[in-house]
Design an enzyme around this catalytic site. Sequence first.
Site, mmCIF file in Angstrom:
data_model
loop_
_atom_site.group_PDB
_atom_site.id
_atom_site.type_symbol
_atom_site.label_atom_id
_atom_site.label_comp_id
_atom_site.label_asym_id
_atom_site.label_seq_id
_atom_site.Cartn_x
_atom_site.Cartn_y
_atom_site.Cartn_z
ATOM 1 C CG ASN A 9 64.399 24.051 68.098
ATOM 2 O OD1 ASN A 9 64.826 24.593 66.931
ATOM 3 N ND2 ASN A 9 64.537 24.782 69.155
ATOM 4 C CE LYS A 11 67.780 24.010 70.751
ATOM 5 N NZ LYS A 11 68.410 23.669 71.925
ATOM 6 C CG HIS A 94 64.015 28.038 71.967
ATOM 7 N ND1 HIS A 94 65.284 28.117 72.489
ATOM 8 C CD2 HIS A 94 63.774 26.990 71.902
ATOM 9 C CE1 HIS A 94 65.862 27.107 72.750
ATOM 10 N NE2 HIS A 94 64.780 26.366 72.392
ATOM 11 C CD GLU A 96 68.797 27.598 72.124
ATOM 12 O OE1 GLU A 96 68.400 27.423 70.974
ATOM 13 O OE2 GLU A 96 68.943 26.516 72.982
ATOM 14 C CD GLU A 166 61.981 24.271 75.288
ATOM 15 O OE1 GLU A 166 62.303 23.345 74.731
ATOM 16 O OE2 GLU A 166 62.319 25.258 74.468
ATOM 17 N N GLY A 172 69.770 21.579 76.432
ATOM 18 C CA GLY A 172 70.998 21.460 76.228
ATOM 19 C C GLY A 172 71.964 21.070 77.065
ATOM 20 C CB SER A 212 67.785 17.281 78.822
ATOM 21 O OG SER A 212 68.913 18.486 78.544
HETATM 22 P P1 PGA Z 1 67.464 20.041 74.111
HETATM 23 O O1 PGA Z 1 66.752 21.428 73.596
HETATM 24 O O2 PGA Z 1 66.280 19.043 73.912
HETATM 25 O O3 PGA Z 1 68.581 19.861 73.569
HETATM 26 O O4 PGA Z 1 67.653 20.226 75.734
HETATM 27 C C1 PGA Z 1 65.381 21.620 73.944
HETATM 28 C C2 PGA Z 1 65.023 22.763 73.144
HETATM 29 O O5 PGA Z 1 65.638 23.601 73.052
HETATM 30 O O6 PGA Z 1 63.760 23.020 72.769
#
Ligand code: PGA
Length: 249
Positions: A9, A11, A94, A96, A166, A172, A212
Amino acid sequence: MRKHIVAGNWKMNNDLPQTQALIDDLKRQQINSDAEVMIAPTFTNLWHAFDQLNKTKIEVIAQNMHFAEHGAFTGEVSASMLKSVGVNTVILGHSERRAYFNETDELLAKKVDSALVNNMRVIFCFGEELQDRKSGNHEQVVERQIKNALFHLDASAFKNIVLAYEPVWAIGTGETASPEQAQDMHKFIRTTLANKYDETTANQVSILYGGSVKPNNAKEIFSKPDVDGGLIGGAALKAEDFFAIVNAF
Ligand code: PGA
């Protein structure tokens, strides 16, 4: 056997030249894995990415879409628009999107329906916040998110659904759920599906872990029996890191 999937992803990262550069790097990598590989660039770069990767094993997918077919929804993109540029899979829900764009379970149920009606595959994301985990409510939160957005569907719809657990506290942040925490939750999700539908349906759904995932922890997380792949954020922005994760399968 369930499909293994590793999806990157991107983003809101990478303009067109940066997208091209990362695609060039991705094309240089070797896939030594049985996992399906996907990348999700921004809307503006989907067509270009599809055009570049069309003849490779890397599928280009979208990060989001609107539930309506077309109309007065300024700034939005529909399922049929995605399909018209070669995109057949979409990430929905997601954290976010939920946190910054107020996407609710009810809204997500409509988006899921629209994607399925358009014969798209959905990667449906959900996960608890840190306070839910601390108070021991993480299973309830996840169960509610899945129920509200997906349990109006027939069992047959799950052929086109991939789940992505997640935990918000791991996205992140550099903090990962332990492989045991991931396995426990994935098992719980599968049991929840089996209780609502049946064992066969539950055993067919791929459940990805996200939060992560890095080259140094992917192998251990992916070794768990109910972890069928990963949704990768930060580490998907470097071709070598992303493929180290892909090749962890
Ligand atoms: P990350 O993000 O690997 O940077 O933690 C995962 C995601 O948002 O799908």
